[in-house]
Design an enzyme around this catalytic site. Structure first.
Site, mmCIF file in Angstrom:
data_model
loop_
_atom_site.group_PDB
_atom_site.id
_atom_site.type_symbol
_atom_site.label_atom_id
_atom_site.label_comp_id
_atom_site.label_asym_id
_atom_site.label_seq_id
_atom_site.Cartn_x
_atom_site.Cartn_y
_atom_site.Cartn_z
ATOM 1 N N ASP A 27 32.198 -70.111 6.526
ATOM 2 C CA ASP A 27 32.480 -68.787 5.977
ATOM 3 C C ASP A 27 34.174 -68.515 6.343
ATOM 4 O OD1 ASP A 27 32.575 -65.973 4.659
ATOM 5 O OD2 ASP A 27 30.144 -66.377 4.749
ATOM 6 N N GLU B 24 30.302 -64.010 -4.143
ATOM 7 C CA GLU B 24 31.606 -62.838 -3.997
ATOM 8 C C GLU B 24 32.715 -63.624 -3.945
ATOM 9 O OE1 GLU B 24 29.535 -59.660 -1.099
ATOM 10 O OE2 GLU B 24 29.982 -61.353 -0.196
ATOM 11 N N HIS C 198 34.496 -67.326 0.171
ATOM 12 C CA HIS C 198 33.922 -67.296 1.439
ATOM 13 C C HIS C 198 34.186 -68.299 2.520
ATOM 14 C CE1 HIS C 198 31.548 -63.627 1.881
ATOM 15 N NE2 HIS C 198 31.172 -63.667 0.562
HETATM 16 C C1 ACM Z 1 25.844 -62.263 0.333
HETATM 17 O O1 ACM Z 1 25.173 -61.466 0.868
HETATM 18 N N1 ACM Z 1 27.063 -62.166 -0.021
HETATM 19 C C2 ACM Z 1 25.012 -63.447 -0.428
#
Ligand code: ACM
Ligand code: ZN
Length: 538
Positions: free
Chosen positions: A197, A343, A289
């Protein structure tokens, strides 16, 4: 007089050996209790009918030895506790457990079925050993007995999971294994491991060793750490402190926080999980991410300044992704690998000349289709390596191939599952409205999960067949220690286990609640620091 003393002694023995109640979570398909019990004595043998069951027998031996303090043997052949594989079928997770005064027989069609039977046997063990007294002989002995019972059982869903995020805060191999053990006790069989991440890359990648270098896998305190420390001080709560064991002196940087898993450690965790019937589903999140990878290799990012997401206009990015997943495929033997895909700040692509060129050359409409292009390209790569792709529900946007599986997490987008299954895609349910175990809990949370319609009620029977199961996610921005993790996960995980295993028609809060209360004593005995059911004064 002699007859009276025999009677008296047997009464005392009876008092000492009162039958343990049968309290199984998740609730089995059928339980028939009988008179009597099977008494564990030291040195007995755990037999197994097929060489493939040897790891299961050794696992059971370890569990029983830890609980009783006795030593047991294992052998291919017959034993007092017998693991028996019949009519093998890898996809059949059902089992039957028969216990009477002569012994315990677990029969199943697969290794996983045997493991499910072992989970039930673990729960039939009394929480504490008992003692028998004979006042006249001054004799007493430790006493472990399990009730005579026949249990037949099979799961409703094959996907029953937990996702752990060791990126935001790190968990050691030992801590991870303890969670796997707890999962196995409640028949949770998918461990989704979020390994990369923005805050770090936690998997050693031989092709890109800098990803887990000292200044990449370790970091300075960030805002999440400070929030945890503030809470630790305000609440006088050591579970919110950042553990010193994860600090390291890094030349030029001072003390940094973090860690990563070497490939040997990952193999070790995968093997440990496999013995317990748990698949480890790795996630390397792309194209968003992944600020840590972009920071490490600036050429991965559109503006070459280390900001995510990956630049999808550059072929070197695609090569990076393929090489990273190559190593993922080598380490994780399971069918599913998650690409994440959530995201993504796609706006950056609309400002990047290379990404714009890709959109044009591939005849794509917009940046959503650019992400879909990347996901489909990766899916082909996964498939060519015998794997199936899995991603958070944003991968639906811009179009998705039918063979991809979707994690429905955005509980505020209730139509996701309806849409995905209508398109023929399989779905794993983890809506944050029920199954984000990092979300705050109150005294009603457990019941909210248990009574909730986690499986949407508007699906046709054909769509329902595409629901693979459910999992809860443990994001760890504000979970810095194992103790805090346990507080957030338990006893919620027991409700999840029953939601995923037991058919909805058999789920009843009134039936679950007393079983849960009995299980809290088991969690106590295991040293799990769960959240009590009621924290407010009545
Ligand atoms: C997430 O909670 N962004 C998968
Ligand atoms: Zn770009």
């Amino acid at each position: 007089m002699k007859r009276l003393s025999i009677l008296f002694t047997s009464l005392l023995l009876c008092a000492g050996t009162a039958m343990a109640a049968v309290n199984i979570i998740p609730k089995p398909t059928s339980v028939v209790e009988k008179e009597g019990e099977f008494v564990f004595t030291k040195g007995f043998t755990i037999g197994y009918s097929d060489a493939s069951l040897e790891p299961a027998a050794t696992y059971l031996q370890e569990v029983l030895e830890n609980e009783t303090g006795f030593r047991f043997k294992t052998k291919l052949g017959k034993g007092k506790v017998q693991l028996s594989l019949v009519l093998p079928d890898e996809n059949d997770e059902s089992y039957e457990l028969v216990c009477d005064k002569k012994g315990v027989l677990i029969t199943a069609h697969s290794y996983r079925g045997i493991i499910n039977g072992i989970a039930t046997l673990r729960q039939l063990m009394p929480i504490k050993c008992r003692r028998n007294y004979c006042m006249f002989g001054g004799f007493h002995k430790f006493y472990w007995g399990i009730p005579s019972v026949t249990i037949k059982d099979a799961p409703n869903f094959h996907w029953r999971g937990l996702m752990l995020d060791p990126v935001r805060h790190f968990f050691s191999v030992e801590e991870t294994k303890r969670l796997l053990d707890q999962m196995a006790l409640y028949k949770l069989n998918k461990f989704h491991w979020h390994l990369s991440d923005n805050e770090g890359f936690r998997m050693e990648v031989k092709a890109y060793p800098e990803l887990t270098g000292d200044s990449m896998a370790w970091r300075r305190f960030n805002s999440h750490d400070r929030q945890c420390l503030d809470r630790a001080a305000k609440e006088n709560n050591p579970a919110m402190l950042i553990p010193w064991k994860f600090f390291k002196e890094v030349e030029g940087f001072g003390e940094l926080y973090g860690g990563y898993y070497t490939q040997d450690e990952i193999r070790d965790v995968v093997k440990y999980a496999a013995v317990r019937g748990i698949d480890v589903i790795p996630e390397i999140d792309m194209p968003g991410h992944n600020g840590s990878a972009c920071w490490c290799y600036r050429w991965l990012s559109c503006t070459q300044d280390g900001r995510e997401p990956l630049c999808l206009g550059r072929n070197s990015t695609i090569e990076f992704a393929e090489k990273v997943y190559d190593e993922v495929f080598q380490l994780f033997p399971y069918e599913y690998v998650s690409i994440g895909g959530d995201e993504v700040n796609r706006r950056r692509w609309s400002e990047c000349s290379e990404c714009k060129k890709r959109i044009e050359s591939e005849g794509l409409k917009d940046v959503s289709e650019l992400q879909a292009w990347f996901t489909k390209k990766m899916e082909k790569y996964f498939n060519a390596h015998g794997r199936r792709i899995l991603g958070w529900d944003e991968i639906l946007e811009g179009g998705l191939s039918k063979t991809a599986t979707v994690h429905w997490w955005r509980g505020d987008h209730p139509d996701v599952t309806q849409k995905a299954t209508a398109m023929g895609n399989e779905v794993v349910l983890c809506p944050f409205t029920f199954l984000y175990f990092d979300y705050a809990q109150d005294d009603n949370t457990l019941r909210h999960i248990y009574d909730g319609d986690i499986v949407p009620v508007d699906l046709t029977p054909e769509q329902l067949k595409l629901i693979k199961g459910m999992q809860a996610n443990i994001w760890c921005e504000r979970i810095p220690t194992e103790a805090r993790m346990q507080w957030m996960v338990f006893p919620r995980a027991l409700a999840l286990a029953e939601k995923a295993w037991t058919p909805r028609s058999e789920q009843s809060w009134d039936d679950f609640f007393p079983r849960l209360q009995a299980h809290l004593k088991r969690l106590d005995a295991m040293g799990i620091q769960y959240r009590p059911l009621q924290t407010k004064r009545p």
